[in-house]
Scaffold this motif. Structure first.
Motif, PDB file in Angstrom:
ATOM      1  N   GLN B  62       7.742  -4.137  -9.231  1.00  0.00           N
ATOM      2  CA  GLN B  62       8.916  -4.065 -10.114  1.00  0.00           C
ATOM      3  C   GLN B  62       9.611  -5.412 -10.237  1.00  0.00           C
ATOM      4  N   LEU B  63       9.582  -6.174  -9.139  1.00  0.00           N
ATOM      5  CA  LEU B  63      10.289  -7.462  -9.117  1.00  0.00           C
ATOM      6  C   LEU B  63       9.497  -8.574  -9.808  1.00  0.00           C
ATOM      7  N   GLY B  64       8.299  -8.260 -10.285  1.00  0.00           N
ATOM      8  CA  GLY B  64       7.553  -9.230 -11.077  1.00  0.00           C
ATOM      9  C   GLY B  64       6.707 -10.211 -10.285  1.00  0.00           C
ATOM     10  N   PHE B  65       6.346  -9.874  -9.074  1.00  0.00           N
ATOM     11  CA  PHE B  65       5.444 -10.765  -8.325  1.00  0.00           C
ATOM     12  C   PHE B  65       4.100 -10.856  -9.045  1.00  0.00           C
ATOM     13  N   ASP B  66       3.449 -12.010  -8.894  1.00  0.00           N
ATOM     14  CA  ASP B  66       2.172 -12.221  -9.589  1.00  0.00           C
ATOM     15  C   ASP B  66       1.035 -11.441  -8.933  1.00  0.00           C
ATOM     16  N   LYS B  67       1.074 -11.337  -7.637  1.00  0.00           N
ATOM     17  CA  LYS B  67       0.041 -10.578  -6.916  1.00  0.00           C
ATOM     18  C   LYS B  67       0.726  -9.762  -5.837  1.00  0.00           C
ATOM     19  N   VAL B  68       0.230  -8.558  -5.648  1.00  0.00           N
ATOM     20  CA  VAL B  68       0.718  -7.697  -4.565  1.00  0.00           C
ATOM     21  C   VAL B  68      -0.485  -7.015  -3.932  1.00  0.00           C
ATOM     22  N   TRP B  69      -0.620  -7.115  -2.628  1.00  0.00           N
ATOM     23  CA  TRP B  69      -1.721  -6.405  -1.984  1.00  0.00           C
ATOM     24  C   TRP B  69      -1.366  -6.055  -0.547  1.00  0.00           C
ATOM     25  N   ARG B  70      -2.216  -5.213   0.022  1.00  0.00           N
ATOM     26  CA  ARG B  70      -2.020  -4.828   1.428  1.00  0.00           C
ATOM     27  C   ARG B  70      -3.246  -5.236   2.238  1.00  0.00           C
ATOM     28  N   GLU B  71      -3.046  -5.509   3.473  1.00  0.00           N
ATOM     29  CA  GLU B  71      -4.144  -5.845   4.390  1.00  0.00           C
ATOM     30  C   GLU B  71      -4.081  -4.924   5.605  1.00  0.00           C
TER      31      GLU B  71
END
Lengths: 442, 442
Positions: B62-71
């Motif tokens: 929602q905040l507009g980050f370019d990439k979001v992922w989990r590890e």
């Protein structure tokens, strides 16, 4: 139902080290320390309540009182069970909750329902049945602190009467925001009442941060479901006691100056502020004055079951009804351990001349003259209603409702210096009245 | 044992109102509010932990980050059970107790034994086996508060290592005075450790007032008996996650400026100070800087399972071992929400010229220059050990250990104004480093 709970007194060898209770300015502190450490919580009707009676009798005898006795009374016994309040998906959280005193439990599986929130008891009373029916009522009254704890009287109605009003509108249960002034995460208990002819629904309190949390959740999802489980018990009638002790008056032994506190406490803290401090103060006051051979009799009354609704005080007033004319004065310490800042009276108009002279002796302790509207204290208000003159040494209650009726009411919350100031004031007031011939009724 | 706990992610429709997260100076506060209200406690490995991962991913998107992922990473899962600690006759009282993280439970009937008290872990280590054997050890270390929370490091050893040292001397269990600075009646949890070859005994903490109470009881009756019941579970290995998101650098995208906090919390509070505030701060910092198109990449890492022993941070360091040379900087916010008062560094000597210029930009916020000995924060200390330059924006921790690791760590303890000051400082530090070409290793 009359319970078969018979505590064998011989079993209560308190088994403490032989202590020397020194007759000094810290005597009140040492007494409340002893009560809270050796007995701890003492909910009326429990085994701990009876241990506290034995503790009081032993200590009063050690302190050299001329007479020490107990007076039994019957009371309805209520027992707190485990309480659990959870918010269903999507939030899936538990809230800090405690049963209100006297509340019924829930069915074993608990009660699950949507919630309807009100800001005040008055808003609930004016609500439509359709908005309340089959829901859990949540009263989210906020408080502000002040030296007199004045807000308490304004909002405690939600605790005392909320269950009746919610049940009249068909609610399944009621939870209230704690009637306390701290944002520490403790729920605040206290007595609630039912009314004949109105269904008895479970009543509980959540801590202030949990009330804030729940109200934020309700903004996000007004349809959320709460689940309340409580397994309190109301097993029936048991015996509790008032403990009474006297320093016999040297000149007018039939004239009784009654100073008092209540011995019982709620069950989650150790009852240091409410009312161990008061117990220590009035025991110490009379013990220290014994050396001065007061002219009137000083009677210490440690009332039982104040918390359940002044039950010990009512029993005292009934038993001593014929002798109340001999009670020349009564007062109670039951507002914590903050410094005394005002001397309020509840006596005849002519007696106010005497009271103003007395206040001059209190003035060096920072104590001002107050109005002539004192109750004398919760238990003593019962005696006032029967014509006994009273006074109240008003304590600073700014933080009293931070701790009152929570697990956080423990010895460390008492400032020994403030308690010394209290003891000095109690000594002055009690000495002046016990050595005078004034008629405070006139 | 590998657990069969598989949480179906599709089930986690967080189902909150469509919110507009405004990119303003209160963004950090609104994020920690959202995390603590909608998710609440999020002990690593639990269903709530996974809900918090989904929450973080959704908010970062929602905040507009370019990439979001989990590890993902593996971790040992520990589950708190009910805990009960009672003092036997003549006192007959319950004390406020909580299990230390990682502790085994007791047998079903509990452990009953006499007590041996020590003031410090060091006193325990030097004790005679005959004095400890078959007893419950009680470490009654007192704390003092200060801005750096410096006492914590001095006494937390009793929590971490007490069980091992007590077991070496044959103790049956250990209880410690809470590693906290408040006299509110909350027990303070936190991770403890066992050692191979030493019996695993139950370990718990009691609140500060309860520790005072117990020590007073021991003066009266050194032979008193305590009974401890705890039913914790250590079911085995589960998966948790680090959540990572980036604002891609406009000029040097391969150079990573890592800002971080930890997403997990202990299970009794809602993890507002520890470490919801940090989560809100670093998410808000990067989101707000996106509008300025920073030259280097800003990577937000929300570490999993910090509380269990920096488990997520170790997994991150292992997985990214080959890329750590590209990590030009790392820092973590994990000391509550007090105002920032000092800028500490952990970087090359030449880089200190740059750091001092940076501090001048922080000075209007009341932030002084600190030493070059910063850890960067608990999780980031793992990266520092592998050569990544770090800094710490030091927060005022005077009251941090009043709330830390207790049920009382809730949103209301955060001062929104102090959090705004934090956000301003994080924006300045992150902006300056992201837009520079400085090599902080040198």
């Amino acid at each position: 139902m009359r319970l078969g709970l018979t505590f064998i007194l011989a079993a209560f060898s308190l088994n403490v080290q032989a202590e020397t209770l020194k007759l000094d300015k810290d005597l009140a502190y040492h007494l409340v320390e002893s009560l809270t450490v050796e007995i701890g919580p003492r909910l009326a009707g429990t085994e701990a309540d009876l241990r506290s009676v034995v503790w009081a009798e032993q200590r009063l005898q050690q302190l050299g009182f001329d007479k020490v006795w107990r007076e039994p009374f019957d009371m309805l016994y209520w027992e707190r069970g485990a309480a659990k309040l959870t918010v269903a998906a999507p939030f899936n959280q538990s809230l800090v909750v405690t049963a209100l005193g006297g509340s019924v439990g829930t069915p074993f599986d608990g009660i699950s329902s949507q919630v309807v929130m009100f800001n005040t008891l008055e808003d609930l009373i004016q609500a439509n049945k359709a908005d309340v029916q089959d829901r859990i009522v949540f009263i989210n009254h906020a408080l502000e602190r002040d030296i007199r704890g004045g807000f308490y009287g304004q909002v405690v109605g939600g605790r005392a009467r909320g269950a009746v009003e919610a049940a009249k509108l068909g609610a399944k249960a009621i939870i209230i925001r704690s009637v306390g002034s701290s944002n520490n995460r403790f729920a605040h208990t206290g007595q609630m009442r039912y009314e004949d002819g109105v269904p008895r629904i479970p009543a509980a309190a959540i801590s202030v941060p949990d009330a804030q949390q729940l109200s934020k959740m309700l903004v996000i999802n007004p349809e959320l479901t709460l689940s309340l489980q409580m397994n309190n018990n109301l097993p029936g009638t048991v015996t509790s006691h008032n403990v009474i002790a006297e320093i016999t008056g040297s000149k007018r032994p039939d004239e009784i100056v009654l100073i008092s506190a209540h011995l019982d406490s709620w069950d989650e803290g150790t009852g240091a502020l409410d009312d161990g401090a008061g117990v220590g103060l009035v025991m110490a006051t009379a013990a220290l004055l014994k050396q001065e051979k007061p002219e009137r009799t000083i009677r210490v009354v440690l009332f039982g079951n104040e918390e359940g609704g002044l039950i010990g005080a009512r029993a005292y007033a009934a038993r001593h009804h014929q002798q109340l004319a001999n009670h020349v004065f009564a007062s109670e310490s039951d507002f914590g351990a903050g410094r005394i800042w005002r001397f309020d009276t509840g006596m005849g108009e002519q007696a106010l001349t005497f009271a103003r002279e007395l206040q001059k002796k209190l003035a060096p302790l920072g104590i001002a003259m107050g109005p002539n509207t004192a109750s004398g204290g919760p238990d003593v208000s019962i005696l006032k209603a029967q014509g006994v003159p009273v006074a109240s040494l008003m304590q600073d209650g700014t933080d009293y409702f931070d701790y009152h009726h929570t697990p956080n009411d423990t010895l460390d919350k008492i400032d020994p210096a403030a308690l010394r100031q209290n003891l000095e004031a109690w000594l002055i007031m009690t000495r002046e009245i016990a050595n005078s011939q004034v008629n405070l009724r006139q």
